[in-house]
Motif scaffolding. Sequence first.
Motif, PDB file in Angstrom:
ATOM      1  N   GLN A  29      24.679  -4.207   9.353  1.00 54.20           N
ATOM      2  CA  GLN A  29      25.646  -5.019  10.089  1.00 54.20           C
ATOM      3  C   GLN A  29      27.062  -4.721   9.613  1.00 54.20           C
ATOM      4  O   GLN A  29      27.273  -4.461   8.427  1.00 54.20           O
ATOM      5  CB  GLN A  29      25.375  -6.522   9.865  1.00 54.20           C
ATOM      6  CG  GLN A  29      24.034  -7.002  10.353  1.00 54.20           C
ATOM      7  CD  GLN A  29      23.952  -7.035  11.870  1.00 54.20           C
ATOM      8  OE1 GLN A  29      24.835  -7.546  12.551  1.00 54.20           O
ATOM      9  NE2 GLN A  29      22.894  -6.461  12.408  1.00 54.20           N
ATOM     10  N   ILE A  30      28.012  -4.791  10.548  1.00 48.97           N
ATOM     11  CA  ILE A  30      29.426  -4.772  10.163  1.00 48.97           C
ATOM     12  C   ILE A  30      29.714  -6.182   9.645  1.00 48.97           C
ATOM     13  O   ILE A  30      29.766  -7.129  10.421  1.00 48.97           O
ATOM     14  CB  ILE A  30      30.347  -4.443  11.355  1.00 48.97           C
ATOM     15  CG1 ILE A  30      30.046  -3.052  11.913  1.00 48.97           C
ATOM     16  CG2 ILE A  30      31.810  -4.561  10.931  1.00 48.97           C
ATOM     17  CD1 ILE A  30      30.779  -2.740  13.216  1.00 48.97           C
ATOM     18  N   VAL A  31      29.838  -6.306   8.325  1.00 49.54           N
ATOM     19  CA  VAL A  31      30.077  -7.614   7.713  1.00 49.54           C
ATOM     20  C   VAL A  31      31.542  -7.994   7.875  1.00 49.54           C
ATOM     21  O   VAL A  31      31.879  -9.125   8.197  1.00 49.54           O
ATOM     22  CB  VAL A  31      29.690  -7.608   6.219  1.00 49.54           C
ATOM     23  CG1 VAL A  31      30.004  -8.943   5.568  1.00 49.54           C
ATOM     24  CG2 VAL A  31      28.223  -7.273   6.058  1.00 49.54           C
ATOM     25  N   ASP A  32      32.425  -7.014   7.656  1.00 52.16           N
ATOM     26  CA  ASP A  32      33.851  -7.283   7.807  1.00 52.16           C
ATOM     27  C   ASP A  32      34.606  -5.982   7.991  1.00 52.16           C
ATOM     28  O   ASP A  32      34.106  -4.908   7.622  1.00 52.16           O
ATOM     29  CB  ASP A  32      34.397  -8.022   6.581  1.00 52.16           C
ATOM     30  CG  ASP A  32      35.573  -8.929   6.930  1.00 52.16           C
ATOM     31  OD1 ASP A  32      36.040  -8.898   8.098  1.00 52.16           O
ATOM     32  OD2 ASP A  32      36.036  -9.669   6.045  1.00 52.16           O
ATOM     33  N   ILE A  33      35.759  -6.091   8.595  1.00 49.17           N
ATOM     34  CA  ILE A  33      36.683  -4.965   8.752  1.00 49.17           C
ATOM     35  C   ILE A  33      38.029  -5.474   8.273  1.00 49.17           C
ATOM     36  O   ILE A  33      38.543  -6.461   8.805  1.00 49.17           O
ATOM     37  CB  ILE A  33      36.763  -4.492  10.213  1.00 49.17           C
ATOM     38  CG1 ILE A  33      35.389  -4.059  10.724  1.00 49.17           C
ATOM     39  CG2 ILE A  33      37.777  -3.354  10.350  1.00 49.17           C
ATOM     40  CD1 ILE A  33      35.313  -3.828  12.224  1.00 49.17           C
ATOM     41  N   ALA A  54      37.312  -8.604  15.734  1.00 47.78           N
ATOM     42  CA  ALA A  54      36.398  -9.652  16.212  1.00 47.78           C
ATOM     43  C   ALA A  54      35.354  -9.064  17.166  1.00 47.78           C
ATOM     44  O   ALA A  54      34.162  -9.370  17.054  1.00 47.78           O
ATOM     45  CB  ALA A  54      37.187 -10.768  16.898  1.00 47.78           C
ATOM     46  N   ASN A  55      35.786  -8.197  18.079  1.00 48.89           N
ATOM     47  CA  ASN A  55      34.866  -7.591  19.048  1.00 48.89           C
ATOM     48  C   ASN A  55      33.835  -6.699  18.361  1.00 48.89           C
ATOM     49  O   ASN A  55      32.648  -6.721  18.705  1.00 48.89           O
ATOM     50  CB  ASN A  55      35.633  -6.771  20.094  1.00 48.89           C
ATOM     51  CG  ASN A  55      36.493  -7.633  20.998  1.00 48.89           C
ATOM     52  OD1 ASN A  55      36.359  -8.849  21.025  1.00 48.89           O
ATOM     53  ND2 ASN A  55      37.396  -7.006  21.727  1.00 48.89           N
ATOM     54  N   MET A  56      34.293  -5.909  17.384  1.00 48.70           N
ATOM     55  CA  MET A  56      33.383  -4.999  16.676  1.00 48.70           C
ATOM     56  C   MET A  56      32.360  -5.777  15.858  1.00 48.70           C
ATOM     57  O   MET A  56      31.178  -5.423  15.841  1.00 48.70           O
ATOM     58  CB  MET A  56      34.166  -4.049  15.778  1.00 48.70           C
ATOM     59  CG  MET A  56      34.908  -2.983  16.537  1.00 48.70           C
ATOM     60  SD  MET A  56      35.823  -1.920  15.395  1.00 48.70           S
ATOM     61  CE  MET A  56      36.494  -0.718  16.537  1.00 48.70           C
ATOM     62  N   ASN A  60      28.677  -5.551  16.692  1.00 47.70           N
ATOM     63  CA  ASN A  60      28.161  -4.686  15.635  1.00 47.70           C
ATOM     64  C   ASN A  60      28.245  -3.208  16.013  1.00 47.70           C
ATOM     65  O   ASN A  60      27.320  -2.433  15.783  1.00 47.70           O
ATOM     66  CB  ASN A  60      26.728  -5.063  15.248  1.00 47.70           C
ATOM     67  CG  ASN A  60      26.348  -4.506  13.889  1.00 47.70           C
ATOM     68  OD1 ASN A  60      27.113  -4.609  12.942  1.00 47.70           O
ATOM     69  ND2 ASN A  60      25.197  -3.891  13.797  1.00 47.70           N
ATOM     70  N   THR A  61      29.374  -2.827  16.605  1.00 46.36           N
ATOM     71  CA  THR A  61      29.602  -1.431  16.977  1.00 46.36           C
ATOM     72  C   THR A  61      31.089  -1.156  17.073  1.00 46.36           C
ATOM     73  O   THR A  61      31.888  -2.082  17.246  1.00 46.36           O
ATOM     74  CB  THR A  61      28.930  -1.086  18.323  1.00 46.36           C
ATOM     75  OG1 THR A  61      29.156   0.293  18.619  1.00 46.36           O
ATOM     76  CG2 THR A  61      29.467  -1.942  19.467  1.00 46.36           C
ATOM     77  N   ALA A  80      38.711   5.022  13.527  1.00 45.45           N
ATOM     78  CA  ALA A  80      38.559   4.793  12.085  1.00 45.45           C
ATOM     79  C   ALA A  80      37.216   4.140  11.781  1.00 45.45           C
ATOM     80  O   ALA A  80      36.502   4.562  10.869  1.00 45.45           O
ATOM     81  CB  ALA A  80      39.703   3.932  11.553  1.00 45.45           C
ATOM     82  N   VAL A  81      36.854   3.132  12.562  1.00 41.82           N
ATOM     83  CA  VAL A  81      35.580   2.438  12.320  1.00 41.82           C
ATOM     84  C   VAL A  81      34.406   3.350  12.674  1.00 41.82           C
ATOM     85  O   VAL A  81      33.390   3.355  11.983  1.00 41.82           O
ATOM     86  CB  VAL A  81      35.531   1.087  13.067  1.00 41.82           C
ATOM     87  CG1 VAL A  81      34.165   0.420  12.912  1.00 41.82           C
ATOM     88  CG2 VAL A  81      36.627   0.155  12.541  1.00 41.82           C
ATOM     89  N   GLU A  82      34.566   4.158  13.714  1.00 46.43           N
ATOM     90  CA  GLU A  82      33.520   5.135  14.063  1.00 46.43           C
ATOM     91  C   GLU A  82      33.289   6.091  12.886  1.00 46.43           C
ATOM     92  O   GLU A  82      32.145   6.348  12.489  1.00 46.43           O
ATOM     93  CB  GLU A  82      33.922   5.923  15.307  1.00 46.43           C
ATOM     94  CG  GLU A  82      32.920   6.994  15.688  1.00 46.43           C
ATOM     95  CD  GLU A  82      33.320   7.796  16.920  1.00 46.43           C
ATOM     96  OE1 GLU A  82      32.477   8.577  17.395  1.00 46.43           O
ATOM     97  OE2 GLU A  82      34.460   7.652  17.410  1.00 46.43           O
ATOM     98  N   GLU A  83      34.372   6.601  12.311  1.00 43.09           N
ATOM     99  CA  GLU A  83      34.270   7.523  11.178  1.00 43.09           C
ATOM    100  C   GLU A  83      33.627   6.833   9.970  1.00 43.09           C
ATOM    101  O   GLU A  83      32.764   7.403   9.301  1.00 43.09           O
ATOM    102  CB  GLU A  83      35.659   8.067  10.812  1.00 43.09           C
ATOM    103  CG  GLU A  83      35.608   9.181   9.788  1.00 43.09           C
ATOM    104  CD  GLU A  83      36.985   9.762   9.458  1.00 43.09           C
ATOM    105  OE1 GLU A  83      37.102  10.359   8.376  1.00 43.09           O
ATOM    106  OE2 GLU A  83      37.924   9.607  10.272  1.00 43.09           O
ATOM    107  N   ALA A  84      34.030   5.590   9.713  1.00 38.79           N
ATOM    108  CA  ALA A  84      33.460   4.833   8.596  1.00 38.79           C
ATOM    109  C   ALA A  84      31.961   4.652   8.779  1.00 38.79           C
ATOM    110  O   ALA A  84      31.180   4.832   7.835  1.00 38.79           O
ATOM    111  CB  ALA A  84      34.149   3.468   8.466  1.00 38.79           C
TER     112      ALA A  84
END
Length: 93
Positions: A29-33, A54-56, A60-61, A80-84
Amino acid sequence: HVYNDGTYSITAHGYGGDFQVDVIMREDQIVDILVKEHNETPSIGGVAIEQIIANMKDKNTYEVDVITGATKTSQGMISAVEEAMKNAKNKTK
């Protein structure tokens, strides 16, 4: 697990320049960004960053829509989040 737990730091390229994005993954899960200091326009890009986060987290994507009026900031956050998440991927599966 599809993703390894941990914090993955990536440099995003926004409208106002580069800024750091930390993506925290746990239990797939994406816990936080977290976004540290940025030079995006507070009322536009700053708001877009919050909405994108909030949307991601909700979906969870990283595959979310760009925020109207803040396309460059949105695209920077998304890539950036895709790369992470690619870096977090469990390579043993």
